[in-house]
Design an enzyme around this catalytic site. Structure first.
Site, PDB file in Angstrom:
ATOM      1  N   GLU A 243      -1.638  -8.725   4.268  1.00 25.93           N
ATOM      2  CA  GLU A 243      -1.513  -8.980   5.711  1.00 25.93           C
ATOM      3  C   GLU A 243      -2.879  -9.178   6.370  1.00 25.93           C
ATOM      4  O   GLU A 243      -3.001  -9.885   7.378  1.00 25.93           O
ATOM      5  CB  GLU A 243      -0.746  -7.842   6.392  1.00 25.93           C
ATOM      6  CG  GLU A 243      -1.521  -6.602   6.743  1.00 25.93           C
ATOM      7  CD  GLU A 243      -1.947  -5.740   5.560  1.00 25.93           C
ATOM      8  OE1 GLU A 243      -2.758  -4.813   5.738  1.00 25.93           O
ATOM      9  OE2 GLU A 243      -1.425  -5.980   4.430  1.00 25.93           O
TER      10      GLU A 243
ATOM     11  N   CYS B  41       0.822  -1.210   0.000  1.00 24.88           N
ATOM     12  CA  CYS B  41       0.000   0.000   0.000  1.00 24.88           C
ATOM     13  C   CYS B  41       0.860   1.265   0.000  1.00 24.88           C
ATOM     14  O   CYS B  41       1.443   1.596  -1.025  1.00 24.88           O
ATOM     15  CB  CYS B  41      -0.997  -0.028   1.148  1.00 24.88           C
ATOM     16  SG  CYS B  41      -2.337   1.170   0.950  1.00 24.88           S
TER      17      CYS B  41
ATOM     18  N   HIS C  64      -3.734  -5.397   0.415  1.00 28.97           N
ATOM     19  CA  HIS C  64      -3.382  -5.685   1.806  1.00 28.97           C
ATOM     20  C   HIS C  64      -3.359  -7.193   2.094  1.00 28.97           C
ATOM     21  O   HIS C  64      -4.278  -7.732   2.719  1.00 28.97           O
ATOM     22  CB  HIS C  64      -4.372  -4.991   2.749  1.00 28.97           C
ATOM     23  CG  HIS C  64      -4.172  -3.516   2.829  1.00 28.97           C
ATOM     24  ND1 HIS C  64      -3.294  -2.926   3.694  1.00 28.97           N
ATOM     25  CD2 HIS C  64      -4.723  -2.512   2.097  1.00 28.97           C
ATOM     26  CE1 HIS C  64      -3.307  -1.618   3.524  1.00 28.97           C
ATOM     27  NE2 HIS C  64      -4.162  -1.345   2.561  1.00 28.97           N
TER      28      HIS C  64
END
Length: 259
Positions: A225, A116, A223
């Protein structure tokens, strides 16, 4: 200490700098730390964001990989020659540390993963430019974050990306199209010459790239994660990053032993 934990390489996580009330803080979201520990099997260490840091060599000597996470702020326009927007949230301390660390990691072959905001830093670090507002530049509203949504809803899958057939991500995914959870306002305008495209959104916006000629230097706009426990590509991405960090640590240890 358990042997598996003792042998995990250290990976630096670049912090954001911001105020909570009168308190000046450096922090990184736990979702990134958790993904590194569980998916990459490395030991994360936080690197503060401060323009007082005039040398990054000590950090590069101490870690075997770097993670450049997402953040609420944007890369300062002056870093890539864009128009200044007084209303944009920026973090010049993070810009200073992140861009220097990224260039240093590239120079010594250290693995890094940029997510990001980190993805945007990666383009700027190697000479690219950004759209300050992708929606105003004609790209889809699918990329934008709705802060009125709860966190779980906000990080849902937003749109598909097309993976380049010869790329790292396509190999990890075992296919050419995946659904991702992009949330961003800045985006790639001119791509840095040393970066190779890994993925595009349907509106043409670049969503992933790698640094050419590097073992593992990858940036993704979305994203992973947040989806690592349920998404196969996200898990594979963190596992591949961890494997590269271990290769780097082993090569550096061997070089030190020989010297």
């Amino acid at each position: 200490m358990h042997d598996a934990n003792r042998n995990r390489p250290l990976v630096g996580v670049v912090c954001d700098r911001f105020f909570v009330g009168e308190h000046d803080l450096h922090s990184a979201k736990h979702s990134y730390v958790r993904a590194l520990m569980a998916g990459s099997c490395v030991s994360p260490v936080l690197i503060p964001a401060s323009q007082d840091i005039d040398s990054i060599e000590g950090y590069l000597d101490g870690v075997s990989g770097l993670l450049f996470p997402g953040g609420a702020s944007n890369v300062e326009a002056k870093r890539y020659g864009g128009p200044v927007d007084a209303g944009m949230l920026v973090d010049p301390d993070r810009d200073h540390v992140a861009l220097e660390l990224m260039r240093g990691a590239a120079a010594c072959g250290m693995p890094f993963l940029a997510i990001c905001r980190g993805f945007q830093e990666m383009n700027v670090a190697f000479g690219g430019t950004l759209h300050a507002d992708i929606h105003a530049s004609g790209h889809s509203a699918d990329h934008l974050e709705d802060i009125d949504e709860d966190l779980h809803t906000r990080y849902r899958y937003r749109h598909d990306v097309e993976l380049i057939a010869t790329g790292t991500l396509s190999s990890l995914a075992g296919g050419h199209r995946v659904r991702v959870n992009s949330l961003h306002r800045q985006g790639v305008a001119a791509l840095a010459p040393s970066l190779t495209i890994e993925a595009r959104a349907s509106d043409g916006l670049i969503e992933a790239y790698r640094l050419s000629g590097h073992d593992f230097a990858l940036g993704v706009q979305w994203h992973p994660e947040a989806m690592m426990e349920s998404d196969a590509l996200s898990r594979a991405l963190f596992e591949a990053f961890g494997a590269s960090c271990r290769r780097y640590a082993a090569l550096r240890a061997a070089a030190h032993h020989e010297s």
